[in-house]
Design a protein around this motif. Structure first.
Motif, mmCIF file in Angstrom:
data_model
loop_
_atom_site.group_PDB
_atom_site.id
_atom_site.type_symbol
_atom_site.label_atom_id
_atom_site.label_comp_id
_atom_site.label_asym_id
_atom_site.label_seq_id
_atom_site.Cartn_x
_atom_site.Cartn_y
_atom_site.Cartn_z
ATOM 1 N N GLY A 1 0.870 -1.264 0.076
ATOM 2 C CA GLY A 1 -0.113 0.058 0.203
ATOM 3 C C GLY A 1 0.897 1.555 -0.348
ATOM 4 O O GLY A 1 2.000 0.841 0.005
ATOM 5 N N TRP A 2 0.746 2.861 -0.349
ATOM 6 C CA TRP A 2 1.085 3.708 -0.398
ATOM 7 C C TRP A 2 1.648 4.588 0.602
ATOM 8 O O TRP A 2 2.387 4.534 0.737
ATOM 9 C CB TRP A 2 0.483 4.332 -1.413
ATOM 10 C CG TRP A 2 -0.723 4.614 -0.468
ATOM 11 C CD1 TRP A 2 -2.452 4.706 -0.681
ATOM 12 C CD2 TRP A 2 -1.127 6.458 0.522
ATOM 13 N NE1 TRP A 2 -2.886 6.221 -0.203
ATOM 14 C CE2 TRP A 2 -2.039 6.797 0.276
ATOM 15 C CE3 TRP A 2 0.035 6.891 0.414
ATOM 16 C CZ2 TRP A 2 -2.314 7.489 1.753
ATOM 17 C CZ3 TRP A 2 0.039 8.359 1.042
ATOM 18 C CH2 TRP A 2 -1.973 8.742 1.798
ATOM 19 N N VAL A 3 0.712 4.174 1.598
ATOM 20 C CA VAL A 3 1.552 4.701 3.264
ATOM 21 C C VAL A 3 2.889 4.533 3.175
ATOM 22 O O VAL A 3 3.288 5.086 4.079
ATOM 23 C CB VAL A 3 -0.001 5.004 3.771
ATOM 24 C CG1 VAL A 3 1.322 4.964 5.176
ATOM 25 C CG2 VAL A 3 -1.199 5.261 4.383
ATOM 26 N N ARG B 1 2.783 10.420 -5.866
ATOM 27 C CA ARG B 1 3.062 11.531 -4.474
ATOM 28 C C ARG B 1 4.434 12.069 -4.719
ATOM 29 O O ARG B 1 4.435 13.196 -4.054
ATOM 30 C CB ARG B 1 2.642 10.174 -3.301
ATOM 31 C CG ARG B 1 3.226 11.076 -1.673
ATOM 32 C CD ARG B 1 2.662 10.004 -0.894
ATOM 33 N NE ARG B 1 3.344 9.326 -0.827
ATOM 34 C CZ ARG B 1 3.876 8.793 -0.024
ATOM 35 N NH1 ARG B 1 3.530 9.328 2.230
ATOM 36 N NH2 ARG B 1 4.798 7.768 1.174
ATOM 37 N N LEU C 1 4.028 15.634 -6.760
ATOM 38 C CA LEU C 1 3.482 16.034 -5.498
ATOM 39 C C LEU C 1 4.365 16.891 -4.246
ATOM 40 O O LEU C 1 4.353 18.230 -4.368
ATOM 41 C CB LEU C 1 2.084 16.001 -5.224
ATOM 42 C CG LEU C 1 1.049 15.574 -5.682
ATOM 43 C CD1 LEU C 1 -0.118 15.749 -5.007
ATOM 44 C CD2 LEU C 1 0.778 16.341 -7.135
ATOM 45 N N SER C 2 5.236 15.565 -3.930
ATOM 46 C CA SER C 2 6.382 16.405 -3.033
ATOM 47 C C SER C 2 7.413 17.510 -3.486
ATOM 48 O O SER C 2 7.219 18.289 -2.584
ATOM 49 C CB SER C 2 6.448 15.067 -2.766
ATOM 50 O OG SER C 2 6.987 15.116 -1.566
ATOM 51 N N ILE D 1 -0.795 20.578 -0.693
ATOM 52 C CA ILE D 1 -1.966 19.727 0.300
ATOM 53 C C ILE D 1 -2.815 19.376 0.683
ATOM 54 O O ILE D 1 -2.435 18.122 1.562
ATOM 55 C CB ILE D 1 -0.858 21.361 1.791
ATOM 56 C CG1 ILE D 1 0.602 21.331 1.563
ATOM 57 C CG2 ILE D 1 -1.071 20.680 2.920
ATOM 58 C CD1 ILE D 1 0.774 22.954 2.406
ATOM 59 N N GLY E 1 -3.393 16.393 -1.070
ATOM 60 C CA GLY E 1 -2.999 15.518 -0.497
ATOM 61 C C GLY E 1 -3.289 14.562 1.044
ATOM 62 O O GLY E 1 -3.069 13.791 0.638
ATOM 63 N N PHE E 2 -4.058 15.475 1.872
ATOM 64 C CA PHE E 2 -4.849 14.954 2.979
ATOM 65 C C PHE E 2 -5.551 14.234 2.376
ATOM 66 O O PHE E 2 -6.290 13.181 3.511
ATOM 67 C CB PHE E 2 -4.993 16.024 3.800
ATOM 68 C CG PHE E 2 -3.784 16.599 4.130
ATOM 69 C CD1 PHE E 2 -2.814 15.285 5.208
ATOM 70 C CD2 PHE E 2 -3.173 17.788 4.568
ATOM 71 C CE1 PHE E 2 -2.282 15.309 6.490
ATOM 72 C CE2 PHE E 2 -2.041 17.877 5.628
ATOM 73 C CZ PHE E 2 -1.279 17.074 6.483
ATOM 74 N N PHE F 1 -3.472 9.738 -6.177
ATOM 75 C CA PHE F 1 -2.084 10.045 -6.690
ATOM 76 C C PHE F 1 -2.169 9.243 -7.631
ATOM 77 O O PHE F 1 -0.267 9.657 -8.726
ATOM 78 C CB PHE F 1 -1.252 9.429 -5.426
ATOM 79 C CG PHE F 1 -1.509 10.195 -4.191
ATOM 80 C CD1 PHE F 1 -1.007 11.370 -4.207
ATOM 81 C CD2 PHE F 1 -1.637 9.429 -2.709
ATOM 82 C CE1 PHE F 1 -0.765 11.981 -2.458
ATOM 83 C CE2 PHE F 1 -1.285 10.441 -2.055
ATOM 84 C CZ PHE F 1 -1.351 11.206 -1.854
#
Lengths: 285, 285
Positions: B143-145, B157, B160-161, B191, B194-195, B202
């Protein structure tokens, strides 16, 4: 009656307030519950009012509520730069002379007042602010999903990610990784924790990394410190200015940067910064 | 009547089914809505039943529903290894000979059948499976987290970062970063996106990175390919086995690894893999 000044530091875990007279000396302090204006503006208004009233009761007694409107007030609030709730907050509070700033800004003023320097605030999140000739410039502080490099949330998440990678065989399983894996219930437990974790939940795992002599912890700290150094280096003017480290992680790792920059202690806290700003209201040109 | 076999690939965007006779040749196909057994098991059961009935109608007409129980069925479902809903699923379906596998496992069988090889599935997420002498070993896919390195969600992600870091001055603003920043409304918009973003949100931004000649995109792709290579290298036995790339990103970047490993095309899809497995039911020793 003499003019009184009120500074408040309002955050997601609680509010702190201090009252001073014209000489800036603190004559009363109070604390109250959280002031999260983005997620719960009504509770924030209640707690900000409570902390202000409590502090003023110590100075003027029963007439505290009646005296609130004539205070000169500065409050620093997490997310004040990123919410439409500030107007609602102003409408819900009795102050006539009120300045609302971010938590980062009052921390900067508490740490440096009007001096030149860089504040590296590294706790659950991370944010970096330079003050030069009275002008503040802020970078970082984007939240754990896309930024906050080097922060507690960043370190905790990186630790869990390292646990999964070690489980796959991509890296050596160290004692720290092994114990965190066992605690959370292996791969499935870690993945499930990660999907529901908030910044503060990840940051709780940072305690296992900071100051640990485990090799995996060492690698994560080296990355965190390199990221933090990159932010500070970007802000450093020539000649360099002193760096003040704030936050649970910031204060612990400050000595690691002593060979590179002049590390200075903070002059005061965020509440001190808010109060110092409050004392400037009406004085500024 | 002769024995019939049913293979189903059920995922978060839809279900596909195929029916074959004893020779394994496909005689009917059908599609239906999503089968997300973790988040909506009732809808998953309805759609799995619908796709099976639709496919069988093409073979036996009006008696399709009555014929379902005697099928030999394999379904591959996203998250089948990570949910207590599989028992509920079995209870809600009329099949007597049913094997439930993960989406990764039927993809592996579709790609390799019982041959030796490595499947690198890189789409919204990323997962890597080796099959050697009939034994499958899976890594990645967290998973992406906490993981999914090199995947679409990881790339989006990271893009965006990079937009935020470039805005802070930590990296050069390239045309791609500039256009994504403008599209999302600068720092605050990024931001806030992203949240609330899910993996697929993403991953939508990964399209801007893959195959782009923008320097920031190139740096992100280099990191993604290095991560993917690390997973594959870890799985490679000696002598090395062929690598099959699957997924939107996997199929695009496969040629980049041709100088390092033998790249093979997939023998078939996930549905093919499920159907191939279904044909083994009762045949296996």
């Amino acid at each position: 009656m003499m003019q009184l000044f009120l500074g408040i530091d309002g955050g997601g875990t609680g509010c702190r307030a201090a009252v001073a007279g014209g000489d800036g000396r603190i004559i009363a302090r109070a604390e109250a519950g959280p002031a999260n204006i983005a997620s719960d503006p009504d509770a924030a208004i209640r707690n900000l009012l409570a902390v202000a009233t409590d502090a003023m009761k110590q100075v003027v007694g029963a007439s505290a509520a009646a005296e609130l409107p004539r205070l000169r007030v500065v409050m620093g609030l997490a997310g004040a730069n990123f919410t439409p709730s500030v107007a609602r907050l102003r409408a819900g509070l009795p102050f006539t002379a009120l300045r609302v700033e971010t938590d980062a800004f009052i921390a900067l003023k508490g740490a440096l007042r009007d001096g030149d320097g860089i504040v590296a605030a590294v706790g659950t999140g991370s944010v970096f602010v330079r003050q030069l000739g009275g002008v503040a410039h802020r970078i970082g502080g984007r939240g754990w999903v896309l930024g906050d490099e080097g922060s507690g949330a960043w370190l905790g998440r990186a630790l869990l990610s390292a646990c999964l990678r070690a489980g796959d065989g991509l890296a050596e399983i160290t004692p720290l990784l092994k114990s965190v894996r066992a605690e959370l219930g292996g791969d499935d437990g870690i993945i499930s924790f990660g999907f529901s974790a908030r910044a503060v939940d990840f940051a709780n795992f940072a305690r296992r990394v900071v100051g640990s002599d485990d090799p995996a912890a060492g690698a994560l700290m080296a990355q965190a410190e390199a990221d933090i150094a990159q932010y500070i280096a970007l802000l450093q003017p020539n000649p360099a200015v002193p760096v003040v480290f704030l936050g649970g992680i910031g204060t612990q790792i400050a000595p690691h940067f002593a060979d590179r920059w002049q590390i200075a202690p903070a002059l005061g806290s965020g509440v001190d910064g808010a109060l110092w700003l409050a004392c400037q209201i009406g004085v500024e040109p």
